[in-house]
Design an enzyme around this catalytic site. Structure first.
Site, mmCIF file in Angstrom:
data_model
loop_
_atom_site.group_PDB
_atom_site.id
_atom_site.type_symbol
_atom_site.label_atom_id
_atom_site.label_comp_id
_atom_site.label_asym_id
_atom_site.label_seq_id
_atom_site.Cartn_x
_atom_site.Cartn_y
_atom_site.Cartn_z
ATOM 1 N N LEU A 68 0.800 -1.214 0.000
ATOM 2 C CA LEU A 68 0.000 0.000 0.000
ATOM 3 C C LEU A 68 0.837 1.270 0.000
ATOM 4 C CD1 LEU A 68 -2.818 -1.300 2.348
ATOM 5 C CD2 LEU A 68 -2.751 -1.307 -0.141
ATOM 6 N N CYS A 69 2.138 1.144 -0.222
ATOM 7 C CA CYS A 69 3.023 2.304 -0.337
ATOM 8 C C CYS A 69 2.762 3.070 -1.636
ATOM 9 C CB CYS A 69 4.476 1.833 -0.394
ATOM 10 S SG CYS A 69 5.376 2.009 1.131
ATOM 11 N N HIS A 70 2.836 4.373 -1.545
ATOM 12 C CA HIS A 70 2.768 5.202 -2.753
ATOM 13 C C HIS A 70 4.130 5.207 -3.444
ATOM 14 C CE1 HIS A 70 -0.503 6.779 -0.272
ATOM 15 N NE2 HIS A 70 -1.066 7.163 -1.396
ATOM 16 N N MET A 72 9.163 4.179 4.956
ATOM 17 C CA MET A 72 9.245 2.807 4.450
ATOM 18 C C MET A 72 10.471 2.624 3.565
ATOM 19 S SD MET A 72 6.931 1.531 6.161
ATOM 20 C CE MET A 72 7.493 -0.099 5.671
ATOM 21 N N GLU A 73 10.839 3.671 2.832
ATOM 22 C CA GLU A 73 12.035 3.585 1.994
ATOM 23 C C GLU A 73 13.275 3.399 2.877
ATOM 24 O OE1 GLU A 73 9.436 5.474 1.413
ATOM 25 O OE2 GLU A 73 8.940 4.969 -0.665
ATOM 26 N N ASP A 100 23.557 -12.745 3.401
ATOM 27 C CA ASP A 100 23.786 -13.590 2.216
ATOM 28 C C ASP A 100 25.275 -13.802 1.952
ATOM 29 O OD1 ASP A 100 23.143 -14.957 -0.241
ATOM 30 O OD2 ASP A 100 23.789 -13.158 -1.295
#
Lengths: 159, 159, 159, 159, 159, 159
Positions: free
Chosen positions: F75-77, F113-114, F128
Site C-alpha cells: 500500500l506504499c505510494h 518505508m524507503e 547472504d
C-alpha cells in the site's frame, strides 16, 4: 576540479541529494550503432517493409528500458520521463544500423542515463533478434550527443 | 540459408519454442570498453585502492542486470543463471577500461544476451558515476567473445 | 468436491507445494477480444501494412507480460516459459480484434495464468494506443481455451 | 479527426511529449467482471467471512499492478499515483463478480491505463485462485467508466 | 577455515558457480518479530476477525517478495520456488507479532535468502500499515531457523 | 484515537488519497543491526580494506532497494527519492554491524518505508554474503529513528 559526485567525502556511494535543484525541462540525446554482416543488414531492412520487424521491436524495447533506468543503474535517481523517441538509420557502406534516443523530463536531474540506456537496449535487442545468423555483430560509439536543462546548461558532444 | 529465428513464417514475433532442446551446460563470454579522459581513468583507478569504488559498483550492477535480461530483451527466454563473473582491465595508452562478463547456465537456451547485457550495464554504470567530470565517455566494441554448449557448439569471435 | 488450492486448512493463502509434481510439457491457450468503433478498427488494420503498427506493439507487450506473470499474480509460481506465441484476428461485423496467446513450459505447474496475462496485456496495450480516438473500447471474453500436460490432462473449453 | 497519438508522422512508436501539459488532478474509474459457476461464487463469498479471502488478495494484487502499469504497457508514461481504491460486488443471477478500480494522480497524463490494469489483474487473480474448481471462468466488460482532469475534461461511458 | 563464497581469490564479487550442484529438494525456515504498543496489537488482532486484515496483506507481501529475492540481494541466484508458506503468531506479554516463512525449491542452491526476505517484507508491511498509530514499532530476531537439502545437509538454529 | 489509515470505513485495503497533501521536503532515518560470530566480523572488517567488500555491496543493495519500496510494500505510494545515504558502523563488544539509512524526497508522503526497506535489504545482503561461514547471524532493532516533514512534523524515536 570537480569530483565524482556519487561518493561522499569518505568514498562511500550515495544517491546524491537533488532536493534543492530546480524542476526544469531536461533533454538528453544519445546514440550508438551496431555493425553486422551486409547480409544481416539486408534482412533487417527488408523485414521492415514486409515482415519480421526487427527495428520496430528494438524501438519498443528501448522505450521500455528508459523507464527502468533507475533499477539498472545503482545510483540513478528515479525520474518520471515526459517523452522518449527512438530513431534508427543505417549505413550500407559500414554495414551498420545507428540508433538515436531522445529522452525528456521536467525534473531535478538530467536524463542522460535514460537516453544511453535506451540506446544500449535497442542495440542489444537487434543483436538478440539477429544472432542466429550473425553472432559477430558489434555495438560501438554509444555516447551522449547533447543535453539541455539543469545547472550545467546546454552541452554538445564535440564533432 | 538460416532465417531470423524470432519470427514465425508470417513475420510475427515469437518467443521461439525451446522445449525440445537439451538441458546442457552453456557458457557465454562477452566484452566491451569505455573510453575516457586520462584524468578520469586515473581517478577511477585511484578510487579502487582508497575510496569511491567505481568498478566495484559497476560489477554489482552488471551481475544484477544479467538476472533481468529477459525483462529487458523482449524475446529472450527467462533463464536461471548458475554463475556470473565480471572482470575489468584498463589500457592507459587508450585511456579506457574494458569489461568482460562470463555467464553460465544449465538449460535449454544460450546465455549470450545475459553476458552482453551485463557488459552494457557495467559500462553504463561507469558512465553514470563519472559523468560529472567527463561527459564525453564512449562505449565501444561490445560483442560476444565466445559461447559453448547447445546445438551450435563452441564458437569464438574471430581475432 | 475439490477445494480452492491456494489456501491451507485454516484459510491462509499459500503458494502451494508443487515439488512432487512431474516436470512435464505443459501448454495453455487463452483468448479474448476488444470491441471498438468501426473507424478505430480500420485505422488499426491500415497501420499494420503501412505505419503505426498497433498489433505489433501489443504482441511484444503480451510476450513480455507472460514473463512477469508471477510478479503480478500473488500466488503464481515462477516458471521458465519455453515458448510464447501471440496471434490477432479481427471481425469486421463485430468491429473487434481477437487475441490468442499460446504459452508453453516444461515444468511442475501449468501456464494458464501466463497465457491469460498475455491476452489481458495485449488488449490493454491496444486500448492504450487507440484511446485518444476511442475511449469506449471494451475487453471481453478473456478465458482459457485449452490446456495440456500435468495431472489434470487435456482440457478444452466447451463451445 | 484525431490521430493515434502514440506514433509520430512516420508511424514510429513514441512515448509522446507531455512536458507542456499541466499538473492537474486526474481521476479514472474502470470496471470489469468475471463470470463463474454458481458454486464457485458461493465459495468465494463464503471465504470472505470465514477463511480463504479471495477478494482481499485480488484487491492487493490490483493495487500493486496499478503501480507497475508503465512497465507493462509499452508507451505509458510513468506516473506517481496518489490514490487507488478497489471495490468488488457480485451478481448472483449472473453468477459473476464485478470489480471497480479508481485511480488518481496529480500529474501530466491521465490514469485510465492504471485503472484498467488494476481491474484486469484483480480478475486474473480471482481466476488463478479459483481455477482448480472452475477452469471456464470468463472475464468481460473491462472498460473505462469515467475520467476527469486534463485537457479532455470529464468523460463518462455511455450507459 | 572456510572463506566467504561470494568473492573470488582476488576479492571480486561473483555469483558463484552452482552448475555442478545437484538438483535436490531444499527447504528453509526463517522467522522474526515486530514489537508494538499493546493497543496496536489489539487493533491488528481485532482486524483479522472483522475488517482491516493487516496480517492477510502482510502474508501476500511476503509471498510476493520471496519471488523477487534475486532482484534484491545482489549475488543471489534466481530460483524457481516450489512452495512458500507464511505463518503469524502473537505474544501478548511481549506485545509482538512473530512471522515464520517456509520456502522450498528443487534446485541447485538453498532458499535461506528467500525465507529471510519473506520475513523481512512481512514485518515491513505490518509496520507500514500501522505506522500512523505506532511509529516506534521495532523488528527483531530475524534469523534462519532451519535448512534442509544440499551438500551441507540439515541445519537447525541453536535454541 | 487515530485509525489505521490503509483501510476504508469497511475495512478494505486502499492506497490512501494523498493528492491534497503538500509537496514538502521529507526526511526519514532508520537503523538496524546484524549480530554475528566475532570471526565473521573480523573478516568483514578486514575485507573492506583489502578485498571482498561486503559492506560496499550491501550499501548498493540498500540504495537500490529503497527505489523499489513501492513494489514490495503493497500500500506504499510510489515516490521519487531525492537522496539516499547508507552508513555502517560496528560494535566489537556486541560483535555486530549497524546500518543507518537516510532517505529524502520532496513530495506528498513520507519516506519512512524507503529508509526501513533500505536497512532491511542491507542487513539481508550481509547475511547472504557471510552465510557460508555463519548461518546463525541475527537481524534486530530495525526501526525508525527520526522523520521530518509533512503534517506530523518532526518525530524522534525515544531513547
Amino acid at each position: 576540479m570537480s569530483e565524482f559526485t556519487h561518493f561522499d567525502e569518505r568514498g562511500r556511494a550515495v544517491m546524491v541529494d537533488v532536493a534543492d535543484k530546480d524542476d526544469t525541462r531536461r533533454v538528453a540525446v544519445a546514440s550508438g550503432r551496431i555493425s553486422m554482416l551486409p547480409d544481416t543488414l539486408t534482412r533487417i531492412l527488408g523485414g521492415q517493409a514486409a515482415k519480421g520487424d526487427v527495428l520496430g521491436i528494438a524501438r519498443i524495447a528501448a522505450i521500455q528500458a528508459t523507464k527502468r533506468t533507475a533499477e539498472l543503474i545503482p545510483l540513478c535517481h528515479p525520474i518520471a520521463l515526459t517523452k522518449v523517441a527512438v530513431e534508427f538509420s543505417h549505413d550500407e557502406a559500414e554495414s551498420s544500423i545507428a540508433c538515436r534516443v531522445t529522452a525528456e523530463t521536467v525534473g531535478k536531474t538530467g536524463v542522460e542515463m535514460e537516453a544511453l540506456t535506451g540506446v544500449s537496449v535497442a542495440l542489444l535487442t537487434i543483436y538478440d533478434m539477429c544472432k542466429a545468423v550473425d553472432r559477430g555483430m558489434t555495438m560501438s560509439d554509444i555516447r551522449l550527443l547533447e543535453k539541455q536543462g539543469g545547472r550545467s546548461g546546454h552541452w554538445r558532444a564535440p564533432l
